[in-house]
Write a protein that holds these residues in place. Structure first.
Motif, PDB file in Angstrom:
ATOM      1  N   LYS A 193     -19.847   5.522  52.882  1.00  0.00           N
ATOM      2  CA  LYS A 193     -19.677   6.492  51.849  1.00  0.00           C
ATOM      3  C   LYS A 193     -19.288   7.705  52.657  1.00  0.00           C
ATOM      4  CE  LYS A 193     -21.966  10.170  49.334  1.00  0.00           C
ATOM      5  NZ  LYS A 193     -23.397  10.016  48.306  1.00  0.00           N
ATOM      6  N   LYS A 239     -15.419   7.774  48.992  1.00  0.00           N
ATOM      7  CA  LYS A 239     -16.088   6.845  49.822  1.00  0.00           C
ATOM      8  C   LYS A 239     -14.869   6.411  50.310  1.00  0.00           C
ATOM      9  CE  LYS A 239     -18.428   6.109  44.559  1.00  0.00           C
ATOM     10  NZ  LYS A 239     -18.707   5.567  43.703  1.00  0.00           N
ATOM     11  N   SER A 247     -19.491  -6.488  48.816  1.00  0.00           N
ATOM     12  CA  SER A 247     -18.983  -6.790  47.304  1.00  0.00           C
ATOM     13  C   SER A 247     -19.489  -8.404  47.768  1.00  0.00           C
ATOM     14  CB  SER A 247     -17.876  -6.537  46.998  1.00  0.00           C
ATOM     15  OG  SER A 247     -16.724  -6.917  47.367  1.00  0.00           O
ATOM     16  N   HIS A 285     -18.243  -1.341  51.255  1.00  0.00           N
ATOM     17  CA  HIS A 285     -18.562  -0.485  50.649  1.00  0.00           C
ATOM     18  C   HIS A 285     -18.591   1.117  51.965  1.00  0.00           C
ATOM     19  CE1 HIS A 285     -17.651  -1.917  47.181  1.00  0.00           C
ATOM     20  NE2 HIS A 285     -17.719  -2.908  47.170  1.00  0.00           N
ATOM     21  N   GLN A 325     -15.321  -6.745  49.479  1.00  0.00           N
ATOM     22  CA  GLN A 325     -14.700  -5.395  50.096  1.00  0.00           C
ATOM     23  C   GLN A 325     -15.839  -4.500  50.689  1.00  0.00           C
ATOM     24  OE1 GLN A 325     -14.881  -3.613  45.892  1.00  0.00           O
ATOM     25  NE2 GLN A 325     -12.737  -3.761  46.121  1.00  0.00           N
ATOM     26  N   LEU A 359     -13.333   2.060  50.947  1.00  0.00           N
ATOM     27  CA  LEU A 359     -13.181   0.510  51.743  1.00  0.00           C
ATOM     28  C   LEU A 359     -12.453  -0.109  51.472  1.00  0.00           C
ATOM     29  CD1 LEU A 359     -12.807   0.211  46.785  1.00  0.00           C
ATOM     30  CD2 LEU A 359     -15.030  -0.045  48.332  1.00  0.00           C
TER      31      LEU A 359
END
Length: 128
Positions: A55, A61, A39, A53, A51, A63
Motif C-alpha cells: 500500500k 495499492k 497471496s 501486496h 502476488q 502488486l
C-alpha cells in the motif's frame, strides 16, 4: 499517426500530444509504501505466481508478481524478493517468512516494462 482516433481537439494541438496516465497504472518512479503480505500461489497466464501486496503512502495499492513454479534460489526473482523483504542476505539456506514483515515500510521502485506497462522492481527497507 493515422492508426488511432483523436478523441477531441485537446489531445492534439499545434502538432503536440499530451501524455496521460493509464487508468489504474502506477507510473514509473520511486514510492514509499507498506508491505501488506503475499497471496497464496495462484495460476496466472504465465504459470503459478505469488502476488506481493503493498500500500503506497498515497493510498494506492501496488502488486508485484513472482513466479513460484520453482523454489526460491539466489538467482531467481522469488529468492531476490524474499531477501529484499526480510533484509536477510541472498544466500543459500536463508529462511524467510514474509508474514513476519507485514506492516514494514519500503522504498518501492516501479520501472517501465514493455509497451505502456510498469512493474515493481526492487524495494529496499526504508531507513528508520
Amino acid at each position: 499517426c493515422t492508426r488511432f482516433k483523436i478523441m477531441n481537439n485537446q489531445d492534439f494541438q499545434n502538432g503536440q500530444f499530451t501524455i496521460q496516465e493509464s487508468a489504474g497504472k502506477i507510473p514509473a518512479g520511486m514510492y514509499h509504501g507498506t508491505f501488506m503480505g503475499i497471496s497464496k500461489p495462484k495460476e496466472y497466464e504465465h504459470g503459478m505466481s505469488i502476488q506481493w501486496h503493498f500500500k503506497l503512502d498515497s493510498g494506492q495499492k501496488l502488486l508485484g508478481f513472482t513466479s513460484c513454479d520453482n523454489p526460491p534460489t539466489t538467482q531467481n526473482k522469488l529468492g531476490r524478493w524474499l531477501s529484499a523483504i526480510s533484509g536477510k542476505p541472498l544466500a543459500g539456506d536463508t529462511v524467510v517468512s514474509p508474514a513476519d514483515y507485514a506492516g514494514n515500510r519500503y522504498v518501492l521502485s516501479v520501472i517501465a516494462s514493455g509497451h505502456d506497462k510498469t512493474k515493481l522492481d526492487t524495494f529496499p527497507p526504508m531507513s528508520t
